[in-house]
Design a protein around this motif. Structure first.
Motif, PDB file in Angstrom:
ATOM      1  N   ARG A 204       0.895  -1.217  -0.040  1.00  0.00           N
ATOM      2  CA  ARG A 204       0.032   0.190   0.012  1.00  0.00           C
ATOM      3  C   ARG A 204       0.924   1.198  -0.104  1.00  0.00           C
ATOM      4  NH1 ARG A 204      -2.921  -3.125   3.792  1.00  0.00           N
ATOM      5  NH2 ARG A 204      -2.053  -2.289   5.351  1.00  0.00           N
ATOM      6  N   GLU A 205       1.922   1.196   0.735  1.00  0.00           N
ATOM      7  CA  GLU A 205       2.849   2.492   0.804  1.00  0.00           C
ATOM      8  C   GLU A 205       3.406   2.520  -0.271  1.00  0.00           C
ATOM      9  OE1 GLU A 205       4.711   5.652   2.644  1.00  0.00           O
ATOM     10  OE2 GLU A 205       3.173   4.448   3.447  1.00  0.00           O
ATOM     11  N   THR A 206       4.132   1.881  -1.204  1.00  0.00           N
ATOM     12  CA  THR A 206       4.761   2.038  -2.256  1.00  0.00           C
ATOM     13  C   THR A 206       3.803   1.860  -3.647  1.00  0.00           C
ATOM     14  OG1 THR A 206       5.329  -0.364  -2.800  1.00  0.00           O
ATOM     15  CG2 THR A 206       6.684   0.846  -1.187  1.00  0.00           C
ATOM     16  N   ARG A 207       2.595   1.502  -3.369  1.00  0.00           N
ATOM     17  CA  ARG A 207       1.584   1.545  -4.646  1.00  0.00           C
ATOM     18  C   ARG A 207       2.328   0.687  -5.765  1.00  0.00           C
ATOM     19  NH1 ARG A 207      -0.958   7.082  -6.061  1.00  0.00           N
ATOM     20  NH2 ARG A 207      -2.163   5.463  -7.740  1.00  0.00           N
ATOM     21  N   TRP A 208       3.024  -0.422  -5.425  1.00  0.00           N
ATOM     22  CA  TRP A 208       3.799  -1.386  -6.155  1.00  0.00           C
ATOM     23  C   TRP A 208       2.722  -2.027  -7.438  1.00  0.00           C
ATOM     24  CZ3 TRP A 208       5.427  -4.943  -1.892  1.00  0.00           C
ATOM     25  CH2 TRP A 208       4.603  -6.124  -1.637  1.00  0.00           C
ATOM     26  N   ALA A 209       1.385  -1.845  -7.012  1.00  0.00           N
ATOM     27  CA  ALA A 209       0.220  -2.533  -8.158  1.00  0.00           C
ATOM     28  C   ALA A 209       0.433  -1.467  -9.272  1.00  0.00           C
ATOM     29  CB  ALA A 209      -0.853  -2.433  -7.430  1.00  0.00           C
ATOM     30  N   ASP A 210       0.772  -0.229  -9.242  1.00  0.00           N
ATOM     31  CA  ASP A 210       0.953   0.850 -10.165  1.00  0.00           C
ATOM     32  C   ASP A 210       2.085   0.312 -11.168  1.00  0.00           C
ATOM     33  OD1 ASP A 210      -0.952   1.918  -9.123  1.00  0.00           O
ATOM     34  OD2 ASP A 210       0.187   3.671  -8.150  1.00  0.00           O
ATOM     35  N   LEU A 211       3.041  -0.599 -10.591  1.00  0.00           N
ATOM     36  CA  LEU A 211       4.165  -0.991 -11.402  1.00  0.00           C
ATOM     37  C   LEU A 211       3.998  -2.331 -12.223  1.00  0.00           C
ATOM     38  CD1 LEU A 211       7.042  -0.015  -8.684  1.00  0.00           C
ATOM     39  CD2 LEU A 211       6.180   1.072 -10.880  1.00  0.00           C
ATOM     40  N   LYS A 212       2.927  -3.043 -11.914  1.00  0.00           N
ATOM     41  CA  LYS A 212       2.524  -4.197 -12.377  1.00  0.00           C
ATOM     42  C   LYS A 212       2.549  -4.174 -13.895  1.00  0.00           C
ATOM     43  CE  LYS A 212      -2.436  -4.148 -12.241  1.00  0.00           C
ATOM     44  NZ  LYS A 212      -3.432  -4.931 -11.354  1.00  0.00           N
TER      45      LYS A 212
END
Length: 499
Positions: free
Chosen positions: A467-475
């Protein structure tokens, strides 16, 4: 028109399960989507083998929803996990077409939790490499972010299947980094569970002297937690007690820690093995995210252990297991000229294993136990450790080749995977965090290490970082028109499909 106008690949397993249980989509629609996606991806990336598409479509057509995931498309790794409905090869021409006479405990647990497998995913020969380039597969398994590079191994095909959205969750196994390596290379989440948490039986009690564990690869932390809820737990007759676990791993993810955490940071390698700047930048990004969450990060000296000695012990155990696998197979399926069906490094491993003394094998196991004690001693002062997952970005295909002797091959691999197999020796949980991309857009992983049995805590901190890094945006977005695995955008030869 494809389900939700190509939205299938963007949804995680729990969301798809909700759509199934609410009647908004059928199991047959999802299976059709998954198989069509696999058929699109596979000609270039070469991630799938031993397909059972018609059988899976029939199962989906008549499926009764059950477990957490209802009737979700799934794939088993070609790692020898026993499943009567699936052929396999363990990435080897020698073992190609092997069919188990019974189902494993884990295969049963996957089915009972609502997974329907439509085939297997590719692996290196005998799962003994950190890159998936087995001759049995008709060509290398390619990285979806850059098909000239490795997808990692040994769960390389599984990582590609998840990263490209073919399935949201795939079976994997990890005996020296084999979940975490491809998760790092392909930019997804991969947890190596604590020893004893996920079953090996009923035919086996352990793998590779206690190093190997089963698990899953996913795009979201919550899918890993939910899958673990379905497959974890003690198995009758198992040689290791399963660590204590919460009522639900999934329910733990939203909880806060009761205090700021103290986290150790490993930023240097044993034996002066260099670490790429990309990997250090990823580690520093993880440190910043942890500090922003209110935790303390302390760079510490590495635990004092003989890394090169550990690598030799690992090689001995792998050789013994390679020799036993071949011996057992030939006892029931004799093949003339069988040595020609093994790649050079694995053929050498079998020869070494046949001559390995019992004393040397016991010494190797004792080395593993010393590593576990050294790592545990440092964990007393810290809640977690972070390290690079790998010492380099995803390797170019062909750089780490089995066209050599096994010891040379594994010593080279050990420099690339320095921080991983040690956790298999200690039995601790460890996860790849996909929170960084380098300047070329390639995924670079960070490893999060917890105390033995603290799988719930590793998952919880992973979810906080997600949630903090929003790594889902990098998928990886497999639906975009210029997706790098689409054949028209590349000048890369396609692979021959494996059987």
């Amino acid at each position: 028109m494809p389900f939700f106008d190509n939205q299938y690949a963007k949804r995680d397993g729990l969301e798809l399960a909700h759509l199934l249980y609410s009647g908004q989509v059928s199991a047959l629609e999802l299976m059709t989507e998954a198989i069509e996606a696999a058929n699109t991806v596979d000609p270039l990336l070469n991630a799938f083998c031993f397909p059972r598409h018609e059988a899976a479509l029939n199962e989906a057509r008549t499926a009764t929803l059950r477990g957490t995931f209802g009737a979700l498309p799934f794939v088993f790794k070609d790692s020898g996990l026993a499943a009567r409905s699936h052929g396999g090869s363990i990435g080897s021409r020698l073992f190609s077409g092997t069919v188990s006479p019974e189902d494993s405990t884990l295969a049963d647990r996957f089915r009972n939790d609502g997974f329907i497998s439509f085939g297997r995913t590719t692996v290196p020969e005998l799962c003994m490499a950190p890159t998936t380039e087995a001759l049995q597969n008709g060509g290398p398994t390619r990285n979806p972010w850059d098909p000239t590079r490795s997808a990692g191994g040994s769960s390389g095909g599984a990582a590609v299947a998840v990263a490209t959205g073919v399935v949201p969750i795939a079976h994997g196994s990890d005996g020296g980094g084999s979940i975490r390596i491809p998760a790092a290379c392909c930019g997804i989440y991969g947890l190596k569970t604590s020893r004893g948490l996920v079953p090996h039986g009923p035919r086996k009690g352990e793998g590779w002297g206690g190093l190997a564990v089963h698990g899953v690869l996913t795009r979201t932390v919550r899918d890993s937690a939910a899958a673990l809820d379905g497959i974890a737990g003690m198995e009758a007759g198992a040689p290791y007690a399963a660590p204590a676990r919460p009522r639900s791993y999934l329910s733990e993810l939203e909880k806060a820690f009761d205090r700021p955490l103290r986290i150790a940071k490993w930023a240097k390698g044993w034996d002066d093995v260099p670490i790429d700047l990309d990997c250090i930048e990823a580690l520093n990004a993880a440190e910043r995210a942890l500090i922003s969450l209110g935790h303390e990060v302390v760079e510490v000296a590495l635990p004092p252990l003989d890394y090169s000695g550990f690598v030799e012990a690992l090689i001995d155990v792998l050789c013994a297991n390679a020799a036993m696998s071949v011996k057992d197979f030939l006892a029931t399926s004799p093949k003339a000229g069988w040595k020609r069906l093994l790649e050079p490094a694995i053929r050498d491993a079998v020869l070494i294993g046949n001559d390995l003394s019992a004393l040397r094998y016991v010494a190797a196991i004792n080395t593993f136990h010393r590593v576990g004690r050294a790592l545990d001693a440092q964990m007393v002062s810290y809640d977690f450790v972070i390290s690079p997952t790998l010492t380099r970005s995803p390797l170019p295909l062909g750089e780490l080749s089995m066209e050599t002797d096994f010891r040379s091959f594994r010593r080279q691999a050990a420099r690339y995977t320095m921080f991983l197999a040690l956790m298999n020796a200690s039995g601790q949980p460890a996860a790849n965090l996909p929170l960084f991309r380098n300047s070329d857009g390639l995924p670079v992983g960070v490893q999060l290490i917890g105390r033995l049995g603290a799988d719930a805590e590793v998952l919880k901190l992973s979810a906080h970082l997600e949630r903090e890094t929003r790594w889902a945006d990098l998928k990886f977005d497999s639906t975009r028109a210029n997706a790098p695995w689409q054949r028209r955008s590349l000048n890369v030869a396609t692979s021959q499909p494996c059987r």
